[in-house]
Design a protein around this motif. Structure first.
Motif, PDB file in Angstrom:
ATOM      1  N   GLN A 126       0.817  -1.204   0.000  1.00  0.00           N
ATOM      2  CA  GLN A 126       0.000   0.000   0.000  1.00  0.00           C
ATOM      3  C   GLN A 126       0.850   1.253   0.000  1.00  0.00           C
ATOM      4  OE1 GLN A 126      -2.793  -0.514   3.134  1.00  0.00           O
ATOM      5  NE2 GLN A 126      -3.508  -2.365   2.132  1.00  0.00           N
ATOM      6  N   ALA A 129       1.512   2.122  -3.481  1.00  0.00           N
ATOM      7  CA  ALA A 129       0.395   2.766  -4.166  1.00  0.00           C
ATOM      8  C   ALA A 129       0.207   4.194  -3.662  1.00  0.00           C
ATOM      9  CB  ALA A 129      -0.873   1.947  -3.954  1.00  0.00           C
ATOM     10  N   LEU A 389       2.293   2.017  -9.082  1.00  0.00           N
ATOM     11  CA  LEU A 389       1.030   1.283  -9.125  1.00  0.00           C
ATOM     12  C   LEU A 389       1.256  -0.153  -9.568  1.00  0.00           C
ATOM     13  CD1 LEU A 389      -1.507   3.879 -10.594  1.00  0.00           C
ATOM     14  CD2 LEU A 389      -1.171   3.201  -8.235  1.00  0.00           C
ATOM     15  N   ARG A 390       2.149  -0.320 -10.565  1.00  0.00           N
ATOM     16  CA  ARG A 390       2.416  -1.690 -11.038  1.00  0.00           C
ATOM     17  C   ARG A 390       3.007  -2.543  -9.925  1.00  0.00           C
ATOM     18  NH1 ARG A 390       5.317  -0.922 -16.762  1.00  0.00           N
ATOM     19  NH2 ARG A 390       3.808   0.598 -17.523  1.00  0.00           N
ATOM     20  N   ALA A 392       2.546  -2.004  -6.735  1.00  0.00           N
ATOM     21  CA  ALA A 392       1.457  -2.255  -5.779  1.00  0.00           C
ATOM     22  C   ALA A 392       0.590  -3.399  -6.273  1.00  0.00           C
ATOM     23  CB  ALA A 392       0.622  -1.000  -5.592  1.00  0.00           C
ATOM     24  N   GLU A 393       0.430  -3.469  -7.602  1.00  0.00           N
ATOM     25  CA  GLU A 393      -0.409  -4.530  -8.159  1.00  0.00           C
ATOM     26  C   GLU A 393       0.255  -5.906  -8.081  1.00  0.00           C
ATOM     27  OE1 GLU A 393      -3.233  -2.077 -11.295  1.00  0.00           O
ATOM     28  OE2 GLU A 393      -1.221  -2.678 -11.896  1.00  0.00           O
ATOM     29  N   GLY A 396      -1.146  -8.565  -5.738  1.00  0.00           N
ATOM     30  CA  GLY A 396      -2.246  -9.454  -6.083  1.00  0.00           C
ATOM     31  C   GLY A 396      -1.926 -10.344  -7.264  1.00  0.00           C
TER      32      GLY A 396
END
Lengths: 490, 302
Positions: A126, A129, A389-390, A392-393, A396
């Motif tokens: 997080q 992000a 962001l990538r 952070a992704e 998942g």
């Protein structure tokens, strides 16, 4: 007929037999709460009868009794129960130690909760992000670095604690082996004393109790088997190898071998290849020391490997994406002062990587490349958080072996330790119930019962009094014979 | 079976120990309100609880991200509303400029106002949100439009050429672009088209081109207005989507809390009953033990 004075002997034998019987009862009562003590009982026997010698068989009944003797002092003990108990004690020792180590690891992991790695991983991704949402602010970037440091610190702390656990297991194993060797020496001493006593026709009950107690304790450490020879000495085998043979012992040794693994061996015995003979404990505490230290999952080492795998992939995947990024000042991967986010892992494989190599490489907010280098223009980097962001992704994304995410991978590991620990608890409960049962059976055979001893004491006391009275009877007869016979009409 | 005093004592102690363990566990569960303290308490529950916590953390983050995205879109939306106002006013000026009866002075006045409005349009396109140019792409420290009117007859309007997307993660695997760029307000191929047109309006008004005002200028403005309208409705649709998503996420996190409580929380009534049972058994064991253990034959011998 035996001579007149022979009757005194009959009475005296009664006195001394019952005196001895009472002594044994006293001994029982005194040891009612002694660990490993087996109750004892005198076996009384009519002494060898007397046959009056004569050339011609006289009229009248033959073979006159000569009183009572203590034939032996018997110990109440069931060797079958002993064997059963020792086997189960080894299993209990194994599971108890395992449970202790697993609980220690569980405490260390602090899951489920805010202090664990699970929560720290969430916070870490997080933070990426958040930094990506405001790429031109230093605050979230610094926060990201702090969170990343918190993450690596947590890995290092877990690593250190697992090292400690492994070290302690080795030290405990060495201490246990020292204790085993001490007990082996004591067993061989007892063997000698017992053989000597048996050689003189005695039972050596109390020495045997001591030896059995030692064997009971020893059985918690490893899988042992015991054979008694004709002299009364026992041979003790540990995992099939002689630890005590009659009056001699073989020294066992625990050591860390060249691979860093714990091993047990007899330095003075040689195997077929002329190397010191190794044993692999299958039960007891020694088994657990070995398996929990460097065995398959769940062990301290397997957890270290799992965490290493996790850290390696974290560093690798994040660095890979980070390298597609650009800093606000325009620096991209390949530039001289470019810094990977985590210390470079390219020189390692999962197997050569160590948790200590898992380090945050960037030092200041500006070192983090959040922008997409593909934008190509330093002006565009200020507001781009694409790379952040990538990354952070990645949280998942199923990047770990087996198609799972970082958190899934970690959770599966925790789950396995939880199951193992729960298993150990259950096994301890079962083993304790089983041992309680066997111990109860053994107590039924061997334990001193005070009521019983008191009843017997009264019985023997009465017999002792009667024997004494009998001597008085003989004495009065003698008095009559000596002092009053032949004085007719005086 | 032969039962001795020591066996009875041992059985008593074993039972007391087991009951105390149950009482202690119940006490911990009740006092903390949680039934899983370490993975071994319930391995499946523990990993479920970890997964739920992880999810809850994620949702919390998506919420923040969506609020942030909403702020951006609202900033863009309100800027667009302002721009609509500006364009409507320009339209009125144009219409009144088509009136051929207008004396040149009146046309000058209209031109002056139109020039003012052009300035306003520039400043709307250079709107900032938290110090960042809303329509500036990822280079949001650079004003997207520079407008140099030091020579009123020939002002220089340039675009920063920044049209990159800014995105936010609003749920797992779902991203949304939250920015519009200054060029989107102009016809394709001419990033400063809108402003050029406005400048042309100023020129036409000043020079009294009633004809072209009524045709080309009005036509162009009409197109710009409809372009603006479609952009604004796009922003509105995105805001809508975010709001719905946010509502769903809040629902989800409430659900998660319930699930987490199901997994983690102590079942109070059951645990209390367990504790009462264990306590009753414990006290009974103590009472019986107290009567059994001290008695031997010795007590009855004289």
């Amino acid at each position: 007929m035996i001579g007149s004075f022979g009757s005194y002997e009959v009475g005296r034998r009664g006195l001394s037999a019952y005196k001895r019987a009472l002594d044994v009862i006293g001994h029982n009562i005194a040891n009612a709460n002694t660990k490993g003590y087996s109750r004892q009982r005198v076996h009384l026997q009519a002494s060898t009868p007397y046959t009056a010698p004569s050339a011609v068989r006289p009229e009248g009944a033959g073979q006159i009794g000569t009183g009572v003797v203590v034939q032996q002092i018997q110990r109440f003990r069931d060797a079958f129960l002993d064997r059963q108990l020792r086997y189960e004690a080894a299993e209990l020792g194994k599971w108890q130690t395992r449970d202790t180590v697993l609980k220690e690891i569980e405490t260390m992991l602090a899951e489920p909760g805010e202090a664990g790695l699970n929560a720290q991983l969430s916070r870490f991704f997080q933070a990426w992000a958040s930094a990506a949402n405001t790429p031109d602010e230093d605050g979230p970037r610094n926060q990201l670095i702090q969170t990343a440091l918190g993450l690596t610190d947590m890995f290092h702390r877990l690593n250190r604690q697992l090292d400690d656990i492994r070290h302690n297991l080795a030290v405990t194993a060495e201490n246990t082996v020292a204790e085993i060797n001490r007990m082996a020496t004591e067993l061989s001493d007892l063997n000698r004393q017992i053989a000597r006593a048996q050689g003189m026709g005695d039972q050596a009950n109390d020495l045997r109790d001591r030896r059995d107690l030692l064997l009971d304790t020893l059985s918690g450490y490893a899988s042992i088997s015991v054979q008694e020879d004709s002299l009364g000495a026992v041979n003790v085998y540990i995992e099939g190898q002689a630890l005590v043979s009659q009056f001699a012992t073989n020294r066992l040794e625990a050591r860390i071998n060249d691979d860093g693994d714990l091993e047990f061996r007899f330095p003075d015995l040689l195997d077929a290849a002329n190397n010191p003979l190794q044993i692999v404990p299958t039960s007891g505490e020694l088994h657990t020391y070995k398996t929990m230290r460097d065995g398959d999952e769940p062990s301290a080492q397997s957890l270290q490997r799992r965490l290493t795998e996790l850290a390696y992939h974290l560093a690798k995947e994040i660095n890979d994406v980070h390298r597609q990024g650009a800093r606000i000042d325009g620096t991209t991967a390949g530039d001289p002062d470019w810094l990977d986010f985590f210390a470079d892992v390219d020189g390692f494989t999962v197997d050569t990587f160590s948790l200590l190599d898992f380090k945050v490489n960037v030092t200041k907010a500006a070192d983090i490349a959040l922008a997409d280098a593909a934008l190509g223009d330093p002006d565009k980097y200020r507001g781009s958080g694409e790379i952040g962001l990538r990354i952070a992704e990645l949280a998942g994304t199923p990047v770990m072996t087996g198609g799972v995410t970082f958190a899934d991978f970690y959770r599966a590991t925790i789950n396995r330790f939880g199951v193992a620990s729960q298993d150990a608890e259950r096994m301890i409960e079962n083993q304790q119930a089983l041992l309680h049962l066997i111990e109860n059976q053994r107590q039924a055979v061997s334990a001193v019962d005070l009521d019983e001893e008191m009843v017997n004491a009264m019985l023997f006391q009465q017999s002792y009094e009667a024997a004494a009275r009998f001597i008085t009877v003989i004495d009065e007869m003698m008095d009559r014979l000596i002092n009053f016979t032949g004085v007719v009409g005086r | 079976m032969r039962i001795t005093h020591s066996q009875m004592a041992r059985t008593l102690v074993d039972n007391l120990y087991r009951l105390q363990q149950r009482r202690n566990q119940a006490q911990i569960d009740l006092a903390t309100g949680e039934r899983i303290h370490q993975p071994s308490d319930d391995p499946t529950g523990a990993s479920k609880s970890m997964a739920l916590r992880h999810q809850a953390d994620e949702l919390e983050f998506y919420k923040n991200s969506m609020n942030d995205a909403g702020d951006w879109l609202k900033a863009a939306d309100s800027a667009m509303t302002q721009l609509t106002g500006v364009l409507h006013r320009v339209r009125e000026l144009i219409i009144s400029g088509t009136n051929t009866d207008k004396p040149p002075e009146a046309m000058y006045a209209l031109a002056a106002e139109a020039e003012e409005l052009l300035g306003q349009a520039v400043s709307v396109l250079n709107t900032q949100h938290n110090g960042r140019y809303v329509f500036g792409g990822t280079a949001y420290h650079i004003p997207p439009i520079t407008y140099d009117n030091s020579d009123p007859n020939n002002p220089v309007i340039t675009w920063s050429n920044q049209a990159d997307a800014i995105t936010r993660i609003i749920s797992k695997g779902e991203r949304i672009q939250i920015n519009f760029t200054a060029d989107q307000f102009s016809p394709p191929g001419n990033p400063t088209g809108l402003l050029d047109q406005l400048h042309q309006v100023v020129v036409d008004l000043r020079t009294g081109q009633h004809e072209s005002l009524g045709t080309d200028r009005l036509e162009e403005l009409q197109q710009s207005l409809s372009r603006l309208l479609s952009l604004q409705s796009e922003a509105g649709a995105k805001l809508n989507r975010i709001e719905q998503n946010l509502a769903r996420t809040i629902d989800l996190s409430l659900n998660l809390e319930t699930l987490l409580a199901d997994v983690q929380a102590t079942d109070m009534p059951r645990t209390l009953i367990d504790l009462s049972i264990a306590t009753a058994a414990y006290e009974t064991a103590l009472a019986i033990g107290g009567r059994l253990i001290p008695r031997t034959l010795l007590d009855f011998l004289r």
